[in-house]
Write an enzyme that holds these catalytic residues in place. Structure first.
Site, PDB file in Angstrom:
ATOM      1  CG  ASP A 247      42.554  48.943  42.447  1.00 21.12           C
ATOM      2  OD1 ASP A 247      42.329  48.680  43.643  1.00 21.12           O
ATOM      3  OD2 ASP A 247      43.588  48.589  41.848  1.00 21.12           O
TER       4      ASP A 247
ATOM      5  CE1 TYR B  10      40.510  41.875  38.481  1.00 23.90           C
ATOM      6  CE2 TYR B  10      41.628  39.987  39.464  1.00 23.90           C
ATOM      7  CZ  TYR B  10      40.844  41.118  39.594  1.00 23.90           C
ATOM      8  OH  TYR B  10      40.390  41.494  40.831  1.00 23.90           O
TER       9      TYR B  10
END
Length: 246
Positions: free
Chosen positions: A54, A112
């Site tokens: 994003d 992540y």
């Protein structure tokens, strides 16, 4: 036509995410990489990424794939790309792969890391890569809560509202919280992620760290399958795609 797999690192601060979109407000990482590839090859190439990060999200180990007729030796690709890429995007490694390789669909798991800077005084050099929180957080409680996120679950509660996804089940191999001085890290490894999934997990863990929720609330949040039951969405700047495994 050779297919290449290239590992990228980038600072996502100035980008409207990975993917080129008509409504994107500002440059995208995919757009910059495609422009660099055209300069090198003269071809219109649309690189595919393992993770469609994003706006504001960073990467140390993003993986892309594409096919090209260019005769650049595979070992020269990182150097060639870095000569035309912006300074906040870097090609780290290149290998030739099978023609049917797909950076996204062939990925087995992604790692992540989310970074929180937990200190009364902000660090101006970390502000682009961490979420600064002044109130001391209960890291032990956050770590206990993270353990409940491991396993195969329906993560609908940890998916942004309005996502077009139909299947919300994901397998989380690792979810852990650790601390190094003022830095708190949330590491999560899974076979796939929903829209804003990691950031909503972090926002929920912070609520637990603030003692607004107890660690044992996580199973109930998962069972509710409702975005309203989880915590807020953490800012994008603390999130980084560390590695993709195949």
């Amino acid at each position: 036509m050779p297919c290449l797999k290239i590992t990228l690192a980038y600072d996502g601060s100035n980008y409207a995410g990975w993917q080129v979109q008509p409504e994107a407000h500002g440059p995208t990482v995919q757009g910059e990489v495609a422009a660099a590839l055209k300069r090198l090859t003269g071809e219109e190439i649309t690189p595919v990424a393992a993770g469609r990060t994003d706006a504001g999200v960073h990467a140390r180990g993003q993986v892309i794939s594409f096919s090209t007729r260019a005769r650049i030796p595979v070992e020269r690709w990182p150097l060639a790309l870095n000569s035309v890429l912006p300074a906040d995007i870097a090609a780290l490694e290149a290998v030739e792969v099978a023609p049917d390789f797909h950076a996204r669909y062939c990925a087995k798991r992604k790692w992540y890391r989310y970074t929180i800077y937990n200190n009364r005084v902000p660090d101006v050099f970390c502000r682009r890569y961490s979420w600064h929180l002044r109130q001391p957080l209960d890291v032990i409680a956050m770590a206990r809560a993270a353990a409940y996120l491991q396993g195969c679950h329906d993560f609908r509660s940890f998916c942004a509202a309005g996502s077009p996804v139909r299947h919300f089940e994901r397998q989380v191999q690792q979810a852990s919280v650790s601390q190094n001085g003022p830095f708190i890290y949330f590491d999560v490894i899974a076979d796939g992620f929903l829209y804003h999934m990691v950031r909503i997990m972090v926002g929920t863990l912070v609520e637990i760290g603030r003692r607004r929720l107890v660690p044992e609330a996580i199973p109930a949040i998962l069972a509710a399958r409702s975005r309203e039951k989880a915590g807020p969405t953490a800012p994008a700047r603390g999130l980084c795609l560390e590695r993709v495994e195949y």
